[in-house]
Design a protein around this motif. Structure first.
Motif, mmCIF file in Angstrom:
data_model
loop_
_atom_site.group_PDB
_atom_site.id
_atom_site.type_symbol
_atom_site.label_atom_id
_atom_site.label_comp_id
_atom_site.label_asym_id
_atom_site.label_seq_id
_atom_site.Cartn_x
_atom_site.Cartn_y
_atom_site.Cartn_z
ATOM 1 N N GLY A 71 -5.301 -1.446 15.028
ATOM 2 C CA GLY A 71 -6.747 -1.334 14.838
ATOM 3 C C GLY A 71 -7.151 -0.102 14.063
ATOM 4 N N GLY A 72 -6.418 1.001 14.260
ATOM 5 C CA GLY A 72 -6.713 2.214 13.515
ATOM 6 C C GLY A 72 -5.822 3.362 13.939
ATOM 7 N N PHE A 73 -5.344 4.141 12.974
ATOM 8 C CA PHE A 73 -4.497 5.297 13.278
ATOM 9 C C PHE A 73 -4.581 6.298 12.138
ATOM 10 C CE2 PHE A 73 -1.996 1.735 11.661
ATOM 11 C CZ PHE A 73 -1.399 2.254 10.527
ATOM 12 N N LEU A 74 -4.171 7.520 12.425
ATOM 13 C CA LEU A 74 -4.243 8.625 11.467
ATOM 14 C C LEU A 74 -2.841 9.081 11.098
ATOM 15 C CD1 LEU A 74 -5.935 10.887 9.996
ATOM 16 C CD2 LEU A 74 -5.673 12.225 12.119
ATOM 17 N N MET A 75 -2.621 9.330 9.803
ATOM 18 C CA MET A 75 -1.324 9.803 9.311
ATOM 19 C C MET A 75 -1.546 10.939 8.321
ATOM 20 S SD MET A 75 0.363 6.128 8.216
ATOM 21 C CE MET A 75 -1.040 5.649 7.183
ATOM 22 N N SER A 76 -0.551 11.801 8.218
ATOM 23 C CA SER A 76 -0.552 12.781 7.139
ATOM 24 C C SER A 76 0.118 12.165 5.926
ATOM 25 C CB SER A 76 0.186 14.052 7.551
ATOM 26 O OG SER A 76 1.579 13.795 7.691
ATOM 27 N N SER A 77 -0.168 12.694 4.753
ATOM 28 C CA SER A 77 0.441 12.166 3.532
ATOM 29 C C SER A 77 1.960 12.353 3.544
ATOM 30 C CB SER A 77 -0.164 12.849 2.304
ATOM 31 O OG SER A 77 0.049 14.254 2.342
ATOM 32 N N VAL A 78 2.428 13.405 4.223
ATOM 33 C CA VAL A 78 3.878 13.634 4.336
ATOM 34 C C VAL A 78 4.537 12.441 5.016
ATOM 35 C CG1 VAL A 78 5.663 15.127 5.301
ATOM 36 C CG2 VAL A 78 3.556 16.135 4.390
ATOM 37 N N VAL A 79 3.932 11.971 6.102
ATOM 38 C CA VAL A 79 4.485 10.837 6.838
ATOM 39 C C VAL A 79 4.403 9.552 6.016
ATOM 40 C CG1 VAL A 79 4.154 9.343 8.852
ATOM 41 C CG2 VAL A 79 4.085 11.824 9.107
ATOM 42 N N VAL A 80 3.306 9.366 5.287
ATOM 43 C CA VAL A 80 3.156 8.154 4.477
ATOM 44 C C VAL A 80 4.273 8.062 3.445
ATOM 45 C CG1 VAL A 80 1.664 6.899 2.877
ATOM 46 C CG2 VAL A 80 0.670 8.075 4.832
ATOM 47 N N ARG A 81 4.606 9.190 2.834
ATOM 48 C CA ARG A 81 5.684 9.169 1.829
ATOM 49 C C ARG A 81 7.044 8.888 2.484
ATOM 50 N NH1 ARG A 81 2.552 10.570 -2.162
ATOM 51 N NH2 ARG A 81 1.002 12.191 -1.813
ATOM 52 N N LYS A 82 7.239 9.422 3.672
ATOM 53 C CA LYS A 82 8.478 9.127 4.397
ATOM 54 C C LYS A 82 8.532 7.647 4.790
ATOM 55 C CE LYS A 82 9.070 13.741 6.484
ATOM 56 N NZ LYS A 82 9.090 14.493 7.780
ATOM 57 N N PHE A 87 0.824 -1.206 0.000
ATOM 58 C CA PHE A 87 0.000 0.000 0.000
ATOM 59 C C PHE A 87 0.859 1.257 0.000
ATOM 60 C CE2 PHE A 87 -1.761 3.523 2.477
ATOM 61 C CZ PHE A 87 -2.767 3.903 1.602
ATOM 62 N N LEU A 88 1.942 1.266 0.786
ATOM 63 C CA LEU A 88 2.807 2.450 0.824
ATOM 64 C C LEU A 88 3.334 2.783 -0.567
ATOM 65 C CD1 LEU A 88 4.832 1.813 4.110
ATOM 66 C CD2 LEU A 88 3.096 3.575 3.731
ATOM 67 N N LYS A 89 3.731 1.757 -1.302
ATOM 68 C CA LYS A 89 4.211 1.998 -2.659
ATOM 69 C C LYS A 89 3.063 2.460 -3.562
ATOM 70 C CE LYS A 89 6.629 -0.013 -6.600
ATOM 71 N NZ LYS A 89 7.503 -1.096 -7.088
ATOM 72 N N TRP A 90 1.901 1.819 -3.424
ATOM 73 C CA TRP A 90 0.730 2.204 -4.234
ATOM 74 C C TRP A 90 0.376 3.670 -3.996
ATOM 75 C CZ3 TRP A 90 -4.089 4.211 -3.553
ATOM 76 C CH2 TRP A 90 -4.984 4.081 -4.614
ATOM 77 N N PHE A 91 0.353 4.065 -2.729
ATOM 78 C CA PHE A 91 0.031 5.456 -2.391
ATOM 79 C C PHE A 91 1.062 6.399 -2.985
ATOM 80 C CE2 PHE A 91 0.137 9.241 0.229
ATOM 81 C CZ PHE A 91 -1.209 9.527 0.416
ATOM 82 N N HIS A 92 2.329 6.034 -2.914
ATOM 83 C CA HIS A 92 3.414 6.863 -3.441
ATOM 84 C C HIS A 92 3.247 7.101 -4.941
ATOM 85 C CE1 HIS A 92 7.392 8.647 -3.522
ATOM 86 N NE2 HIS A 92 7.759 7.828 -4.486
ATOM 87 N N ILE A 93 2.722 6.097 -5.642
ATOM 88 C CA ILE A 93 2.556 6.200 -7.097
ATOM 89 C C ILE A 93 1.295 6.976 -7.469
ATOM 90 C CG2 ILE A 93 2.143 4.865 -9.213
ATOM 91 C CD1 ILE A 93 3.815 2.615 -7.972
#
Length: 410
Positions: free
Chosen positions: A310-321, A229-235
């Motif tokens: 179970g569940g957490f919140l992230m910003s897109s900046v963190v997801v890319r990192k 998913f991290l790679k999918w989101f990055h693309i």
């Protein structure tokens, strides 16, 4: 003679099991068709299509929905920008070709390792897999404020239906667009995988909200969902702002989640935003009977701080990192601990928030507090609820008849 009758009974039992599976498959298809009719969707080919005419064949990725001319130009500009900085513009893992790392077998620690971890270790270098179902258009439908990403497995159709009817409903709230995706692998061998695959393909033809990769959906492979998913989101998601990632058996108060995002934005604290039910100073569980058992040969030091899955919140900046860090981090069989390891590499501390309840409102399952709607009204995420209980609690919490004296805290 007894042997003969035992064989005869065994054959009858197998026949009954096969008929039961056919009946369950028929019921699921009828439920999906009913859901489509209730949603006032226009008829399409999938309404009458036989299994042979599904478009989501193994190794074939679903085509994106038609785009407007404006969004097409915008997407081309984004593709050009991503190509210039080295980001792929499409999913490039097309062939499943990952053999065992035979060199590991000669290691002393591997020979002492619990056998249930052998396959994980031998193929730990296998990271990205072909996509069976893809929706690259999901993030390009305007600026998505919040992407709800839900881990699920094929058999849990009822949970996905409950999420779609409640907190995972795609909508726009005060101009903020919310989209939803479910992450799936393949059904495990021996679970009538062909029929289950057809069912999930039909489900996706109705809702268009499933991402599926070509790896077995097992507990140890949950980490593969994270990295893929991290790679999918990055693309595919250059303009998404925030991501809630959770399980399909949680309750999420969408309004409270949006309020938390607003607060973090106002405080200018989104650059390192990773918030949930933080677990600190944990160590690997050595009890062989535990689902989370980890042998010393695999990991023998304290865990870094991590957030309950179970569940957490992230910003897109963190997801890319996280994507960049995950590519350099050796895979680990517990997915939320793996993310904690990646956060540690980034020197990002996961933030604790009392509104996220990974273990329920209280750990005592028999407590009446776990069924008190006013707690759900004041919290952000509660784990875990069955599909009927989720729908029931959602309807009660959303009802104007629910009166709570004040915002509750525990």
């Amino acid at each position: 003679m007894d042997h003969f009758f035992r064989r005869k009974r065994l054959g009858l039992l197998k026949s009954l099991l096969s008929l039961s599976l056919v009946f369950v498959s028929f019921v699921m298809i009828q439920k999906l068709k009913l859901a489509e009719n209730v949603g006032d969707k226009q008829p399409n080919d999938a309404d009458w299509c036989v299994p042979e005419c599904f478009t989501f064949k193994k190794g074939i990725v679903a085509k994106p929905a038609p785009e407007s001319s404006v969004s097409t130009v915008r997407n081309r500009e984004l593709d050009a920008q991503r190509s210039s900085n080295g980001t792929p513009t499409h999913w490039d893992a097309q062939v499943l070709n990952c053999s065992e790392d035979a060199s590991v077998k000669t290691k002393d620690w591997f020979q002492r390792l619990d056998s249930r971890f052998h396959q994980f270790v031998l193929r730990r270098h296998c990271r990205y897999f072909p996509m069976l179902i893809n929706h690259p258009e999901k993030c390009t439908d305007g600026d998505v404020h919040l992407l709800m990403v839900v881990k699920s497995v094929i058999e849990q159709h009822d949970r996905r239906e409950a999420v779609r009817k409640t907190w995972g409903k795609e909508q726009t709230i005060n101009g903020r667009k919310i989209k939803t995706l479910f992450l799936l692998g393949k059904p495990s061998t021996g679970k009538d995988d062909k029929n289950l695959q057809k069912l999930v393909e039909f489900e996706d033809s109705l809702y268009g909200d499933i991402l599926q990769w070509d790896f077995m959906d097992t507990f140890f492979n949950l980490t593969l969902k994270e990295v893929n998913f991290l790679k999918w989101f990055h693309i595919y998601c250059p303009s998404v702002q925030f991501i809630f990632k959770g399980d399909d058996d949680v309750f999420v108060n969408t309004q409270n989640l949006l309020e938390l995002i607003d607060f973090k934005v106002d405080e200018d604290k989104v650059g390192d935003l990773f918030v949930g039910d933080t677990i600190a100073k944990a160590t690997p569980i050595r009890n062989r009977q535990s689902k989370y058992y980890i042998p010393k040969e695999l990991y023998d030091k304290p865990y870094p701080p991590y957030v309950g899955g179970g569940g957490f919140l992230m910003s897109s900046v963190v997801v890319r990192k996280l994507f960049m860090a995950s590519e350099k981090q050796e895979l680990y069989p517990i997915d939320d601990v793996f993310l904690g390891m990646c956060l540690q590499k980034l020197a990002i501390s996961p933030q604790m928030h009392p509104g996220f309840r990974t273990f329920g409102i209280t750990r005592r399952r028999v407590s009446t507090m776990n069924n008190e709607p006013c707690f759900y009204k004041s919290l952000i995420m509660v784990h875990k609820l069955s599909a009927p209980d989720l729908i029931k609690m959602w309807n009660v919490v959303q009802s104007k008849d629910l009166v709570c004296a004040q915002r509750s805290s525990i």
